[in-house]
Design a protein around this motif. Sequence first.
Motif, PDB file in Angstrom:
ATOM      1  N   TYR A 153       0.801  -1.220   0.000  1.00 55.30           N
ATOM      2  CA  TYR A 153       0.000   0.000   0.000  1.00 55.30           C
ATOM      3  C   TYR A 153       0.837   1.275   0.000  1.00 55.30           C
ATOM      4  CZ  TYR A 153      -3.903  -3.101   1.230  1.00 55.30           C
ATOM      5  OH  TYR A 153      -4.852  -4.090   1.236  1.00 55.30           O
ATOM      6  N   ASP A 154       0.282   2.322  -0.619  1.00 54.93           N
ATOM      7  CA  ASP A 154       0.906   3.665  -0.653  1.00 54.93           C
ATOM      8  C   ASP A 154       2.206   3.665  -1.455  1.00 54.93           C
ATOM      9  OD1 ASP A 154       1.093   6.413  -0.093  1.00 54.93           O
ATOM     10  OD2 ASP A 154       2.292   6.050   1.697  1.00 54.93           O
ATOM     11  N   VAL A 155       2.156   3.193  -2.673  1.00 54.40           N
ATOM     12  CA  VAL A 155       3.345   3.186  -3.534  1.00 54.40           C
ATOM     13  C   VAL A 155       3.046   3.874  -4.869  1.00 54.40           C
ATOM     14  CG1 VAL A 155       4.371   1.135  -2.508  1.00 54.40           C
ATOM     15  CG2 VAL A 155       2.706   0.879  -4.352  1.00 54.40           C
ATOM     16  N   HIS A 161      10.171   5.326  -6.974  1.00 54.76           N
ATOM     17  CA  HIS A 161      11.213   4.447  -6.437  1.00 54.76           C
ATOM     18  C   HIS A 161      10.646   3.469  -5.408  1.00 54.76           C
ATOM     19  CE1 HIS A 161      10.772   7.569  -3.501  1.00 54.76           C
ATOM     20  NE2 HIS A 161      11.514   6.915  -2.633  1.00 54.76           N
ATOM     21  N   ARG A 162       9.577   3.868  -4.716  1.00 51.74           N
ATOM     22  CA  ARG A 162       8.976   2.969  -3.731  1.00 51.74           C
ATOM     23  C   ARG A 162       8.505   1.690  -4.395  1.00 51.74           C
ATOM     24  NH1 ARG A 162       4.942   7.348  -1.015  1.00 51.74           N
ATOM     25  NH2 ARG A 162       4.335   7.392  -3.197  1.00 51.74           N
ATOM     26  N   TYR A 166      10.274  -2.767  -4.956  1.00 47.82           N
ATOM     27  CA  TYR A 166       9.587  -4.035  -4.709  1.00 47.82           C
ATOM     28  C   TYR A 166       9.606  -4.939  -5.933  1.00 47.82           C
ATOM     29  CZ  TYR A 166       7.727  -2.379  -0.233  1.00 47.82           C
ATOM     30  OH  TYR A 166       7.593  -1.955   1.058  1.00 47.82           O
TER      31      TYR A 166
ATOM     32  N   PRO F  31      15.137   4.860   1.388  1.00 45.95           N
ATOM     33  CA  PRO F  31      14.431   6.012   0.859  1.00 45.95           C
ATOM     34  C   PRO F  31      12.978   6.107   1.311  1.00 45.95           C
ATOM     35  CG  PRO F  31      14.509   4.301  -0.778  1.00 45.95           C
ATOM     36  CD  PRO F  31      15.169   3.739   0.446  1.00 45.95           C
ATOM     37  N   PHE F  32      12.472   5.101   2.004  1.00 47.23           N
ATOM     38  CA  PHE F  32      11.090   5.270   2.482  1.00 47.23           C
ATOM     39  C   PHE F  32      10.902   4.354   3.673  1.00 47.23           C
ATOM     40  CE2 PHE F  32      10.949   2.198  -1.034  1.00 47.23           C
ATOM     41  CZ  PHE F  32      10.515   1.080  -0.367  1.00 47.23           C
ATOM     42  N   ASP F  34       8.001   1.933   5.699  1.00 44.35           N
ATOM     43  CA  ASP F  34       6.702   1.274   5.506  1.00 44.35           C
ATOM     44  C   ASP F  34       5.925   1.217   6.816  1.00 44.35           C
ATOM     45  OD1 ASP F  34       4.556  -0.225   4.815  1.00 44.35           O
ATOM     46  OD2 ASP F  34       5.673  -1.927   4.017  1.00 44.35           O
ATOM     47  N   HIS F  39       3.711   4.380   2.832  1.00 40.84           N
ATOM     48  CA  HIS F  39       5.146   4.311   2.595  1.00 40.84           C
ATOM     49  C   HIS F  39       5.664   5.730   2.640  1.00 40.84           C
ATOM     50  CE1 HIS F  39       4.532   0.185   1.136  1.00 40.84           C
ATOM     51  NE2 HIS F  39       5.830   0.028   1.271  1.00 40.84           N
ATOM     52  N   VAL F  40       6.153   6.183   3.800  1.00 38.87           N
ATOM     53  CA  VAL F  40       6.579   7.573   3.921  1.00 38.87           C
ATOM     54  C   VAL F  40       7.851   7.767   3.099  1.00 38.87           C
ATOM     55  CG1 VAL F  40       7.120   9.439   5.512  1.00 38.87           C
ATOM     56  CG2 VAL F  40       5.567   7.609   6.215  1.00 38.87           C
ATOM     57  N   ASP F  41       7.783   8.800   2.236  1.00 32.72           N
ATOM     58  CA  ASP F  41       8.834   9.003   1.235  1.00 32.72           C
ATOM     59  C   ASP F  41       9.935   9.901   1.804  1.00 32.72           C
ATOM     60  OD1 ASP F  41      10.330   9.404  -1.018  1.00 32.72           O
ATOM     61  OD2 ASP F  41       8.706  10.254  -2.223  1.00 32.72           O
ATOM     62  N   HIS F  43      12.877  10.115   1.122  1.00 34.57           N
ATOM     63  CA  HIS F  43      13.826  10.523   0.086  1.00 34.57           C
ATOM     64  C   HIS F  43      13.407  11.830  -0.574  1.00 34.57           C
ATOM     65  CE1 HIS F  43      15.724  10.034  -4.016  1.00 34.57           C
ATOM     66  NE2 HIS F  43      16.748   9.778  -3.240  1.00 34.57           N
ATOM     67  N   ARG F  44      12.153  12.206  -0.363  1.00 33.08           N
ATOM     68  CA  ARG F  44      11.613  13.338  -1.097  1.00 33.08           C
ATOM     69  C   ARG F  44      12.333  14.665  -0.846  1.00 33.08           C
ATOM     70  NH1 ARG F  44       5.264  13.574  -2.264  1.00 33.08           N
ATOM     71  NH2 ARG F  44       5.828  11.437  -2.698  1.00 33.08           N
TER      72      ARG F  44
END
Lengths: 249, 249, 249, 249, 249, 249, 249, 249
Positions: A153-155, A161-162, A166, F31-32, F34, F39-41, F43-44
């Motif tokens: 979830y949340d990609v 890149h998230r 995977y 970079p993130f 979970d 998925h907190v980014d 890397h942003r």
Amino acid sequence: MDANTLKELLESVAAGRATVDEAVARLKRLPFEDLTYAHVDHHRPLRKGFPEVIFGEGKSPEQILGIANAMVEQGDTVMVTRLSPEKAKVITEKYPDAVYHRDARVLVHEPRLAKPAGKGLIMVIAAGTSDIPVAEEAAVTAKTMGHNVKTLYDVGVSGIHRLLDYNEFLAEASVFVVVAGMEGALPSVVGGLVDKPVIAVPTSVGYGASFGGITALLAMLNSCASNVSVVNIDNGFGAGYVAALINSL
Amino acid sequence: MDANTLKELLESVAAGRATVDEAVARLKRLPFEDLTYAHVDHHRPLRKGFPEVIFGEGKSPEQILGIANAMVEQGDTVMVTRLSPEKAKVITEKYPDAVYHRDARVLVHEPRLAKPAGKGLIMVIAAGTSDIPVAEEAAVTAKTMGHNVKTLYDVGVSGIHRLLDYNEFLAEASVFVVVAGMEGALPSVVGGLVDKPVIAVPTSVGYGASFGGITALLAMLNSCASNVSVVNIDNGFGAGYVAALINSL
Amino acid sequence: MDANTLKELLESVAAGRATVDEAVARLKRLPFEDLTYAHVDHHRPLRKGFPEVIFGEGKSPEQILGIANAMVEQGDTVMVTRLSPEKAKVITEKYPDAVYHRDARVLVHEPRLAKPAGKGLIMVIAAGTSDIPVAEEAAVTAKTMGHNVKTLYDVGVSGIHRLLDYNEFLAEASVFVVVAGMEGALPSVVGGLVDKPVIAVPTSVGYGASFGGITALLAMLNSCASNVSVVNIDNGFGAGYVAALINSL
Amino acid sequence: MDANTLKELLESVAAGRATVDEAVARLKRLPFEDLTYAHVDHHRPLRKGFPEVIFGEGKSPEQILGIANAMVEQGDTVMVTRLSPEKAKVITEKYPDAVYHRDARVLVHEPRLAKPAGKGLIMVIAAGTSDIPVAEEAAVTAKTMGHNVKTLYDVGVSGIHRLLDYNEFLAEASVFVVVAGMEGALPSVVGGLVDKPVIAVPTSVGYGASFGGITALLAMLNSCASNVSVVNIDNGFGAGYVAALINSL
Amino acid sequence: MDANTLKELLESVAAGRATVDEAVARLKRLPFEDLTYAHVDHHRPLRKGFPEVIFGEGKSPEQILGIANAMVEQGDTVMVTRLSPEKAKVITEKYPDAVYHRDARVLVHEPRLAKPAGKGLIMVIAAGTSDIPVAEEAAVTAKTMGHNVKTLYDVGVSGIHRLLDYNEFLAEASVFVVVAGMEGALPSVVGGLVDKPVIAVPTSVGYGASFGGITALLAMLNSCASNVSVVNIDNGFGAGYVAALINSL
Amino acid sequence: MDANTLKELLESVAAGRATVDEAVARLKRLPFEDLTYAHVDHHRPLRKGFPEVIFGEGKSPEQILGIANAMVEQGDTVMVTRLSPEKAKVITEKYPDAVYHRDARVLVHEPRLAKPAGKGLIMVIAAGTSDIPVAEEAAVTAKTMGHNVKTLYDVGVSGIHRLLDYNEFLAEASVFVVVAGMEGALPSVVGGLVDKPVIAVPTSVGYGASFGGITALLAMLNSCASNVSVVNIDNGFGAGYVAALINSL
Amino acid sequence: MDANTLKELLESVAAGRATVDEAVARLKRLPFEDLTYAHVDHHRPLRKGFPEVIFGEGKSPEQILGIANAMVEQGDTVMVTRLSPEKAKVITEKYPDAVYHRDARVLVHEPRLAKPAGKGLIMVIAAGTSDIPVAEEAAVTAKTMGHNVKTLYDVGVSGIHRLLDYNEFLAEASVFVVVAGMEGALPSVVGGLVDKPVIAVPTSVGYGASFGGITALLAMLNSCASNVSVVNIDNGFGAGYVAALINSL
Amino acid sequence: MDANTLKELLESVAAGRATVDEAVARLKRLPFEDLTYAHVDHHRPLRKGFPEVIFGEGKSPEQILGIANAMVEQGDTVMVTRLSPEKAKVITEKYPDAVYHRDARVLVHEPRLAKPAGKGLIMVIAAGTSDIPVAEEAAVTAKTMGHNVKTLYDVGVSGIHRLLDYNEFLAEASVFVVVAGMEGALPSVVGGLVDKPVIAVPTSVGYGASFGGITALLAMLNSCASNVSVVNIDNGFGAGYVAALINSL
């Protein structure tokens, strides 16, 4: 009444464990049963491999319970979608073993399937946190039908890149359900990365010119990835169902 | 360049049948080749199991030929959809072995697949005579990808007995492509009769409030049959592609 | 005031049972009566065979009562559609004999028609359980206008055998009202099975790309069955009314 | 093959005028005949009272001729709608007795019905001069099905006195087909004047915000007159067909 | 500040009844006054003949009061449209002389116009009872601007005789405002009967395919009567304003 | 974690102020991260110059808080848009220093940027009082990203002199955000007056045929001024963000 | 036949210049004349002050000529709109005095009105060069009806100073017709500058999201200027007609 | 006439190289010149930094030439967009130095700008081969305005590795123009990769539910990347213009 149940019933009669009258009573309801407000399709498990699923919206709790009762009597798995917590309570009071998945708004009673219906893995991917309820509806549906399901979830594409991270994970799956609102771009990107069928589910997540999911729906229908087909807005159930059928092949 | 071709190339090098330079020349174009007006995705056969398919509309014959040349050099099957007879002529002049399916407006060159990619049968059903070109696009696509395909045309819901008569015929298939214009009801009816995935294709056949296929598209998205997913209006290619992928599982 | 009432009134005058002044008082309101907020069309029973029907939505209970009073004074049947239970209460307090059909949200007072207005049978069919309120609105309307009505609910196309099982039943009817939401396919299927006029009623049942009934409406307008005509979304009243008129021929 | 033809055939066999083999040859095509590109529904005259009508648009002249041949062999009336003059020529060369109605773009061959199928009168009304082709399609259809038809053209609401002047004329009819483009108001006005069913046909006549007939369609669906039902934009054929069915009751 | 007020102010200064400083204080706010959340357009009465009208929706009671205060200080008539009863209360507490028209949801304070601004009569016609609030908004607006207004309600096209009966009444008016929902046909009919400009106002009255007034709006834009122009859905204010301007010529 | 924070962290390690383990703990989330539902980014900030912004709608307070916690641990500025006062309370209870802008419905915590990120001035203009919340969302966004912002409200085209009066004021700005509902004409007029980029924001302010902002959106997309680009309806955040990026060049 | 012509005819009879039979022949066609394909509304000049105007699109040259002949015989001005040059030629061959305005696609024959029907000035303004044909249709219409017309072209909002420069010029007019495509903002700006009624005409000029004039239409309907009413897309005739009626008051 | 030209003119007068009369002749056309069919906005170069750009569609070659002549006389760069080859020929006959870019359908004459107007690089990216003409329109526009432009074509999301491979290339640019049809997903992906403003251009490339570019437009407006703003469908010119303005800061 699915094929197994039918066989068991006939064997019971053969073995004297059930009288002919009892068998007739159960069988005579085939192919459907008229409850006035509903024609319960008892023929469906035989014809389609899975019993009728009750769409909870727009039905009264009494109607849902009536249909559920008729199905339970046939020994069928009962699954109700789009069920509010209030209505779910009415069902679980009568059937305490039933499980209500609050996020997915799905209730399941007596799932009969003990072993996976398909060998492959179904992967359910959601673009954002707000898309999770629809994704869960797909996941619960496929699991209830006896399949292995993994979720991610949340990609969404604003941080591509998230998803790319995977990549190996993606290689495991036989079929994908990809859920996204707003611009609905994720199924195209996933579709471009994998060589398996992708069922895209647009969600009503967004505002303004997302028009309650129309934008995501249109984007998915116009996907430049050739392995994408689409179901209705917020129709996690349908996506999970199609994915399960594909995985059963 | 698909996995087999790649393996052959490497074996040729190992066996001295090809020099390293020759191999490098072919491989260095991976993962794509920049023709300025196109980035040909040579990585796709490896990643997706089938090479890039050229969408013929909106490209000049020169551009199509340029992309085809680059693919032929990689030993890839070339398939061009939505190709007008005029443009097809330009390609077949250079590649006389290429086959142009006039109804489906699809050109195929050097299909590499000798044996069926899937064991099952793909059934392509069209509601009306005018829907046949789109159905043929689906059929040609799936056949080119190495699958068994049967077709059944003009069995729309205004004479439902025509479809019901083919009930045993329907039982043979692993996956269905159902093509319909106007009110787009056929996928729902087929979906209710079978326990396999149904790919619905709306067509632009109709007039007035059919709005160039929107009505059929919407009807299919709202199908009360749970095993239906949908592709874009007139997108026979996409439906055939998805059906082939499903049948490959 | 319909033709019979008018005749009775004149005979009363002829027989001295009513004074000329009394007759004038009743007749002078023809062809309409101005209540400021409404011009009650007292001429309608003569011109159209049935008095004005009050659309309950968007009118205050006082306005509805005022119009009802004016009609009762003329000896006309009062029928109010789209009436909420709260507003219905205001009317039934004044007219305790009025019957409020909760499902259909229709109130009827003093139906004058003792014998069937048409010999034939009107069959009202609903695709799903959630479509029943609209179907009931059609059924109540036609019954109030003096017709025989039978209903058949939850026989949608995802289990087409349910409908086919009623084939003989279908042969009895002179005119059909077919109510469906979602993909709206049922009228096409019914239309293909019978040789009588079919009035199709789309409902707002569905979600996502059903767009509050637009999908069903469009599907019905594009029906490949030639005997289908359509009324507005959720307009059970109109369908029942048209069916009654047809059955009166 | 309609009921009369079937009876004649069987009587011929009984009387020795036809051999059993000949009868079998004709009957064995029931209920349909597969021409690959079409499943001709020979069962329709028995089931629906009128043979299949060929929709000419989107079919090649060869396909139309093929279907027509199959029907002629069954002794059925052939009717082709939306037929361009060019295609019509191909048919009339083979069947010189066929009549092509240029305005209505309808071709009719061997209408079998000698006496009116209904006693009543069907009145076809068009709002403007540009709506006449659609109105003529309705009129030709109803006439071919054996009904009395009268027409009244260019009596739109911008000069309402033109219509009101025909008030007595209107009283003669049993059922109305009312054709209008632009704001589509005429069916509402006619509907308010008569106590018979009105089939409204929106046309694509207009410009700008008429959106090819959508405005007229929507206006008719929202008619405040309760006796109005609607068919697709420019669907004169459907309106004529429904009107004929109603008039047959 | 309109032309009269300006003249009075200058005369007061000339006559010594007001000091130059007082005059400057009032005039310096021209051409507008910045309240941060609003730039009150004090120049409008001079430029347009009537002060700014406050659109009440989407503004807080404090903002409305702030704008009203600024206008009152300039001696301008204050008119607030689309004002809920709750917000109206906040205004009338400060300005007890202000009149709140509940039906029309319009508040008016200190109308300055003593004698009719135009000699002619403005006739406001509504098709149905539910259209009355919008019609009243038009009527209140035109009256506040100093015009004679007559109203005629519930004379829609399903009973066209109601309107025709008022034919002489119609002949009196200089300009018409015609308000209708559903199929929006009334402006076309009125437009065909009179030789004066007709301002058509579609309302959101209706259901299903009325789409919140879109159907009525489209119908009016496509009117076959040449003297019809249209304003926004439910925009009674705009229609009354335009009618007043026309009547002022 | 932006470039500065990263540098500081590494310097801390170099200087012995932080252990390698501590640094690893913080960095390994790149970079993130979970959180299952997100998925907190992380890397942003490095990739985009500003951390992820949390869209508050459709997320539970717990989800928002969870994401905020993860970002705070990385030392990132937290900005939440479309946050209701109720949800804001949950955040401010944990982070009392966070500022909630009620009008703009934006919460900001620990803005790290001490000096202007761009030298120029961003001017935010709103057509009407009801457009202010969207304009404030843009202004708060740009300020949080470290830019100078000026606002100018209620200067719509019905009183064009109000805008023209600010002509010199307009000359100061480097980039414009112009917010308007209803007919959305203001960006075209501003665009015609200035030689700088204009970001147009349609708002859902209006009624009837404004269709929740679609009219304003379409008008802005069709602007005859060449320097106008557009963001989604009510998307003040996006406009402020783009303006800030432009001003950073 | 207008009021003057009628009077002349009766005076001729009174004076013996015309026989009663001749007068009857001319009058008996009132109120309309049935040409089968058209009911020419001869009553219109009396009822509406101007004869029927022939909409040229969708009519054959023969039909147009037939209607024109019937009107000429009544002594009426003939005006045909939306007339292609090819069809115009057919008319001008029979009526060489008729004038065909190529830009406006309007043909006028024998305008009867010698002196201005209204004292005021009608100003027709077009936003762009491409809008001129629609503006000319409005101008020709108003002139044919006997009014003073001035035109001002290419003064759209992207260079607002062009319009503001004509401020004094604008002050002369009694009523405005403002024609614009694309974002359709000009009527709002003009409407904000003047205190007279503005008839807005959206045109189909534009591309992409202008949707053939829908954007301009919607923008005009949502104008924040209260003195704006709107006609159909490209309906220059209607705007000119309404403006003429207003100027006649 | 831009600021430089104005200065030169005044210096010429000061130096006696031009007479006062000559200067007056050139300047008096400011701020605009009325050609009846066009008001050429000579003030624009001073106000906006670039002269009026002629939109070629819907103008006759004579009109385009007339406007061009007026601009050339002022010493302005002439740029004509949406110019067909036929019309271009008329212009290049008179101005042989003018360059016609066939792909972009843009004509440019006498670009005055010798050195780059901005230091940064503008990168124009197109998703597919069919999107190239729109991308070229953007590129030609920005180049004509004096900017450095690089292009990258056919890197759509179905093969995302093609784009990711250009990651370093992307880091060079100051502003992006991203052109895409079909599902319009590319701007979101690019927007997620870069920290610069992205101008998204939807194209009409696609079929079926792409609705002539509406799908791509909606997807871009709903982009989850915050740095994306959007221009009209196929509006390459606008995107290039905005990018140039941004790059000029």
